[in-house]
Scaffold this motif. Structure first.
Motif, mmCIF file in Angstrom:
data_model
loop_
_atom_site.group_PDB
_atom_site.id
_atom_site.type_symbol
_atom_site.label_atom_id
_atom_site.label_comp_id
_atom_site.label_asym_id
_atom_site.label_seq_id
_atom_site.Cartn_x
_atom_site.Cartn_y
_atom_site.Cartn_z
ATOM 1 N N TRP A 1 -21.126 -26.565 -99.485
ATOM 2 C CA TRP A 1 -21.723 -27.476 -100.337
ATOM 3 C C TRP A 1 -21.626 -28.769 -101.099
ATOM 4 C CZ3 TRP A 1 -27.569 -25.829 -101.758
ATOM 5 C CH2 TRP A 1 -28.887 -26.417 -101.838
ATOM 6 N N TYR B 1 -27.843 -28.841 -94.597
ATOM 7 C CA TYR B 1 -27.178 -27.528 -95.537
ATOM 8 C C TYR B 1 -27.405 -26.893 -96.172
ATOM 9 C CZ TYR B 1 -22.689 -25.469 -96.756
ATOM 10 O OH TYR B 1 -21.677 -24.700 -97.413
ATOM 11 N N TYR C 1 -27.636 -22.609 -95.750
ATOM 12 C CA TYR C 1 -27.157 -21.809 -97.057
ATOM 13 C C TYR C 1 -28.354 -21.357 -97.209
ATOM 14 C CZ TYR C 1 -25.913 -21.563 -101.933
ATOM 15 O OH TYR C 1 -25.607 -21.191 -103.111
#
Ligand code: HEM
Ligand SMILES: CC(C)=CCC/C(C)=C/CC/C(C)=C/COP(=O)(O)OP(=O)(O)O
Length: 312
Positions: free
Chosen positions: A271, A294, A298
């Motif tokens: 990230w 993302y 995540y």
């Protein structure tokens, strides 16, 4: 694989305006799902489940012998979150018509009248709190703190007034893992607080990336999001700071094993690398979309991994 839907999100399968516009041809069931923000409910259930699972694991209780607690926790959490989202939709119906993303909601299209939405929201919260009370009082109290912080602190007080709304909204979204833990063990362990912190810190980058993608809509709706008020450069820097703050947290979860700590750190590094690329990228919106995607992956990978590592 053809015909199957990926669990993870790519920038090809996040909801776009084209897909949302088909929402005009909705069914009553689809309208209901939009009203309770089913995407938010489902993803919060992942974190509530993980909180509950880890509490069972660390207190040596068997999942299968506690199925009643599992049921009350998941349905209770789902109902308080769904009810809060319905009330958020009720309150925001005057600005939701301005945004592409929200203009097809039944509270905007008029398919559902405002008053029943408010009543439904309150009923869902009451029933959900009742179910959580069947676990522990602490779980129900934390649920109500989540409701209060989402409806009053975020939706009514800060969303339209202050740029800090994002951080205030993050309190509510961080409560589900605590609810899950407290449903099994009222004595909140350090691990429960680390889950809270992961969710609290995860949300600003999630939401600020989205706010960059939708900056014009938020400006039109008069919502003072960071990119609207202070621009993209400051927002990109803020996103990076929040991502860096995630780095120490997996180390407090070392009791889940080093494989988890490595995986979580790799997710953080990924990230951060993507975040740093934002400084070079010319296309800020494309970068913000990647950061948003993302964030969703995540969250899913991190919280599912916490469960898997306890099984192997
Ligand atoms: C400050 C707190 C949060 C804010 C302001 C926020 C805001 C948003 C918004 C506006 C969207 C819609 C994106 C779009 O339509 O393009 C969204 C999507 C999403 N958010 Fe968040 N969110 C927050 C917290 C959370 C939390 C706590 C979770 C999960 C635990 C979550 C999971 C998701 C998911 C899965 C989506 C995509 C699915 C959907 O559109 O419903 N968010 N978020
Ligand atoms: C226990 C409990 C009740 C927890 C609450 C969980 C929850 C609803 C988390 C999401 C938090 C949040 C600020 C979402 C954005 O709302 P928004 O109004 O900005 O989104 P919108 O623009 O899509 O309406």
């Amino acid at each position: 694989m053809a015909g199957t839907k990926s669990v993870l999100v790519t920038d090809k399968n996040i909801p776009d305006d084209e897909n949302r516009d088909q929402g005009y041809k909705t069914t009553a069931f689809k309208d209901f799902l939009a009203l309770i923000k089913i995407g938010i409910v489902n993803s919060n259930l992942i974190t509530a489940f993980t909180g509950m699972w880890l509490a069972l694991y660390f207190s040596d209780k068997s999942f299968l012998q506690e199925l009643d607690i599992v049921f009350y926790t998941l349905i209770g959490s789902a109902l308080v979150i769904a009810g809060s989202c319905a009330i958020n939709n009720f309150y925001d119906r005057d600005i939701d018509h301005v945004m592409e993303r929200t203009k097809v909601r039944p509270t905007v299209t008029g398919k559902i009248n405002p008053k029943p939405v408010l009543v439904l929201g309150i009923l869902l919260i009451l029933v959900g709190t009742g179910l959580l009370l069947l676990t522990t009082v602490m779980a129900a109290v934390i649920g109500l703190i989540g409701v209060f912080s989402y409806i009053f602190l975020y939706t009514i007080w800060s969303k339209r007034r202050y740029t800090i709304n994002t951080v205030i909204g993050s309190i509510s979204g961080a409560t589900p893992p605590l609810i899950g833990w407290a449903a099994v063990d009222s004595d909140l362990h350090l691990i429960a607080w680390i889950l809270f912190l992961i969710m609290f810190i995860w949300q600003p980058p999630h939401f600020l990336a989205l706010a960059m993608r939708r900056v014009d809509e938020y400006r039109a709706a008069g919502v003072p999001m960071l990119p609207v008020v202070h621009g993209f450069d400051i927002t990109k820097r803020q996103i990076l700071i929040w991502v860096i703050c995630l780095f120490p947290l997996p180390f407090y979860l070392h009791s889940l094993g080093y494989i988890f700590v490595i995986l979580a750190t790799l997710l953080n590094v990924g990230w951060l690398v993507l975040g740093l690329k934002g400084y070079k990228k010319k296309d800020d919106i494309k970068w913000a979309t990647q950061m948003f995607v993302y964030s969703l992956n995540y969250l899913t990978i991190m919280f599912v991994a916490m469960v898997i590592v306890t099984l192997v």
